[in-house]
Design a protein around this motif. Structure first.
Motif, PDB file in Angstrom:
ATOM      1  N   VAL A  75       0.837  -1.202   0.000  1.00 42.59           N
ATOM      2  CA  VAL A  75       0.000   0.000   0.000  1.00 42.59           C
ATOM      3  C   VAL A  75       0.871   1.252   0.000  1.00 42.59           C
ATOM      4  CG1 VAL A  75      -1.678   1.337   1.331  1.00 42.59           C
ATOM      5  CG2 VAL A  75      -2.003  -1.126   1.032  1.00 42.59           C
ATOM      6  N   ARG A 116       1.066   4.190  -2.888  1.00 41.62           N
ATOM      7  CA  ARG A 116       0.873   5.615  -2.598  1.00 41.62           C
ATOM      8  C   ARG A 116       1.951   6.471  -3.254  1.00 41.62           C
ATOM      9  NH1 ARG A 116      -0.922   6.076   3.799  1.00 41.62           N
ATOM     10  NH2 ARG A 116      -2.931   4.994   3.594  1.00 41.62           N
ATOM     11  N   ASN A 156      -9.569   6.343  -4.978  1.00 36.44           N
ATOM     12  CA  ASN A 156      -8.581   5.471  -4.334  1.00 36.44           C
ATOM     13  C   ASN A 156      -9.256   4.185  -3.897  1.00 36.44           C
ATOM     14  OD1 ASN A 156      -6.627   4.209  -2.804  1.00 36.44           O
ATOM     15  ND2 ASN A 156      -6.036   6.038  -1.667  1.00 36.44           N
ATOM     16  N   SER A 184      -7.313   1.382  -3.334  1.00 33.80           N
ATOM     17  CA  SER A 184      -6.120   0.583  -3.061  1.00 33.80           C
ATOM     18  C   SER A 184      -6.121  -0.038  -1.676  1.00 33.80           C
ATOM     19  CB  SER A 184      -4.859   1.438  -3.222  1.00 33.80           C
ATOM     20  OG  SER A 184      -4.785   2.441  -2.216  1.00 33.80           O
ATOM     21  N   GLN A 185      -6.825   0.558  -0.729  1.00 32.67           N
ATOM     22  CA  GLN A 185      -6.747   0.102   0.661  1.00 32.67           C
ATOM     23  C   GLN A 185      -8.149  -0.070   1.231  1.00 32.67           C
ATOM     24  OE1 GLN A 185      -4.536   2.659   3.330  1.00 32.67           O
ATOM     25  NE2 GLN A 185      -4.066   0.986   4.712  1.00 32.67           N
ATOM     26  N   ASN A 197      -9.270 -11.502   1.804  1.00 34.24           N
ATOM     27  CA  ASN A 197      -8.469 -10.388   1.341  1.00 34.24           C
ATOM     28  C   ASN A 197      -7.234 -11.015   0.691  1.00 34.24           C
ATOM     29  OD1 ASN A 197      -6.888  -8.123   0.926  1.00 34.24           O
ATOM     30  ND2 ASN A 197      -6.703  -7.573   3.083  1.00 34.24           N
ATOM     31  N   THR A 245      -9.698   1.947  13.060  1.00 28.92           N
ATOM     32  CA  THR A 245      -8.388   1.590  12.510  1.00 28.92           C
ATOM     33  C   THR A 245      -7.243   2.300  13.225  1.00 28.92           C
ATOM     34  OG1 THR A 245      -8.743   3.275  10.813  1.00 28.92           O
ATOM     35  CG2 THR A 245      -9.251   1.001  10.225  1.00 28.92           C
TER      36      THR A 245
END
Length: 388
Positions: free
Chosen positions: A16, A20, A36, A38-39, A176, A243
């Protein structure tokens, strides 16, 4: 140069963070802002009521700022055990629960109790890269188990990979990076393989709150001896948007907890008090809200599946929880394609090469949980316009 740990040096960079860096120097015009995907981490803060409860604790509970028990606060351990018993059936005792600094730490603790340098752990591919990274930096061999149709792994193929050095099999469901939801019978079959060979089944259910199936996804905890050879991992980060507070859980037999406590005492002493306070309040008050969040994720999942069904050349390989995993139609390796999509379409996603020891050059992972249905529609508009 001062010495460096060769196993750490040989471990690939955090994917990740690498992705970025593709944003550096790229301009995103106002009419085409970055999308985005990506995450998977939530980008919104926890619900206001949860933040207020944590703020009250920060102001009025002195213990919120001190070390806590290494294995976690007793109330949270008991509440999670009770929640799991309602969800799965069977019996999980509070003493079989440890609270960790996020689910990644739960995995590292599990491996620390199981394996040493030179040992082996079986990981289905495409794999969760942090699992592979931790094994590599500890000189433990990650044995790839290629997934088949529906990106589901085969337990008998796993059995054929077992050697005297094998210590565990790892499953992530919902998966995942693929989004695949493993049928309960498949999880049971892997557990049977692990038990037959004297191994441990590590079951990571970080995304269980967003499974499309109602009820318990498997019956592992109905086995009165589950604690002998199952290690279960969970994260509060996705359920309650915690998180930044780093709070996860490891569930296993009490003899292994003795070893887990040793590990956690050295790496974190105790999990974040504010995170644990938030997780406990969430379990007691926010499960209806989590159910509504799940419905929103399932709506996005449907939109992703329909979107790829109407996008020529792209092949949907898996879709569930936060993730869609696809095969792209271009004659270009996925890392190069991903970087061009950033520059030319304002789309940031991860290439399949980040989820395999080799291959994946025609695969991509899309983490769709942080874009709404309008954002998904715009995502597909840009994807369909893109050409080499």
């Amino acid at each position: 140069m001062a010495p460096l740990n060769p196993a750490l040096v040989a471990t690939f960079a955090p994917p990740v963070m690498e992705a970025r860096r593709w944003l550096d120097g790229v301009h995103f015009p106002p009419d085409r802002p970055l999308i985005n995907v990506s995450q998977a981490a939530p980008v919104d803060p926890p619900p206001l009521a949860l933040r207020q409860a944590m703020a009250d604790a920060a102001l009025n509970q002195p213990q919120a700022h001190l070390y806590g028990p290494v294995l976690g606060n007793a109330e949270l351990r008991a509440e999670l055990a009770s929640t799991m018993n309602r969800h799965y059936g069977g019996t999980v005792e509070p003493a079989q629960v440890a609270i960790t600094q996020g689910c990644n730490q739960a995995f590292t603790a599990a491996i620390a109790t199981l394996a040493a340098a030179g040992d082996e752990v079986i990981l289905p591919t495409p794999w969760y890269f942090n699992h592979a990274m931790w094994l590599r930096m500890n000189d433990i061999r990650a044995v790839p188990l290629p997934c088949g149709t529906g990106l589901l792994p085969d337990p008998e193929q796993a059995a054929a990979l077992i050697t005297p050095r094998t210590k565990a099999i790892v499953l992530v469901t919902p998966n995942n990076p693929s989004g695949a939801e493993y049928p309960g019978g498949l999880v049971a079959a892997f557990h049977a393989v692990a038990r037959r060979h004297g191994l441990v089944l590590i079951l990571d259910e970080t995304y269980r709150d967003f499974d499309s199936r109602n009820g318990a996804p498997h019956d592992l905890f109905l086995d009165p001896d589950w604690h002998r050879d199952v290690i279960h991992l969970y994260s509060f980060s996705k359920a309650f948007r915690l998180t930044g507070h780093r709070v996860g859980a490891l569930v296993t037999g009490t003899p292994r907890m003795v070893e887990v406590e040793k590990f956690l005492d050295c790496v974190s002493i105790s999990a974040s008090q504010m995170g644990q306070i938030g997780a406990l309040w969430g379990l007691r008050n926010l499960m209806p809200w989590v159910a509504s969040e799940r419905e929103g994720i399932l709506t996005r999942r449907t939109a992703m599946m329909e979107g790829f069904a109407g996008t020529e050349g792209w092949e949907l390989l898996g879709c569930g929880a936060y993730f869609t995993y696809v095969r792209h139609p271009f004659d270009l390796p996925s890392p190069d394609l991903c970087q061009r999509l950033v520059r030319e379409a304002g789309l940031l996603m991860l290439p399949g090469t980040m989820f395999r020891p080799d291959g994946g050059g025609d695969e991509m992972r899309i983490a769709f949980a942080n874009i709404d249905t309008a954002g998904i529609a715009e995502f597909f508009t840009r994807l369909r316009r893109f050409t080499l």
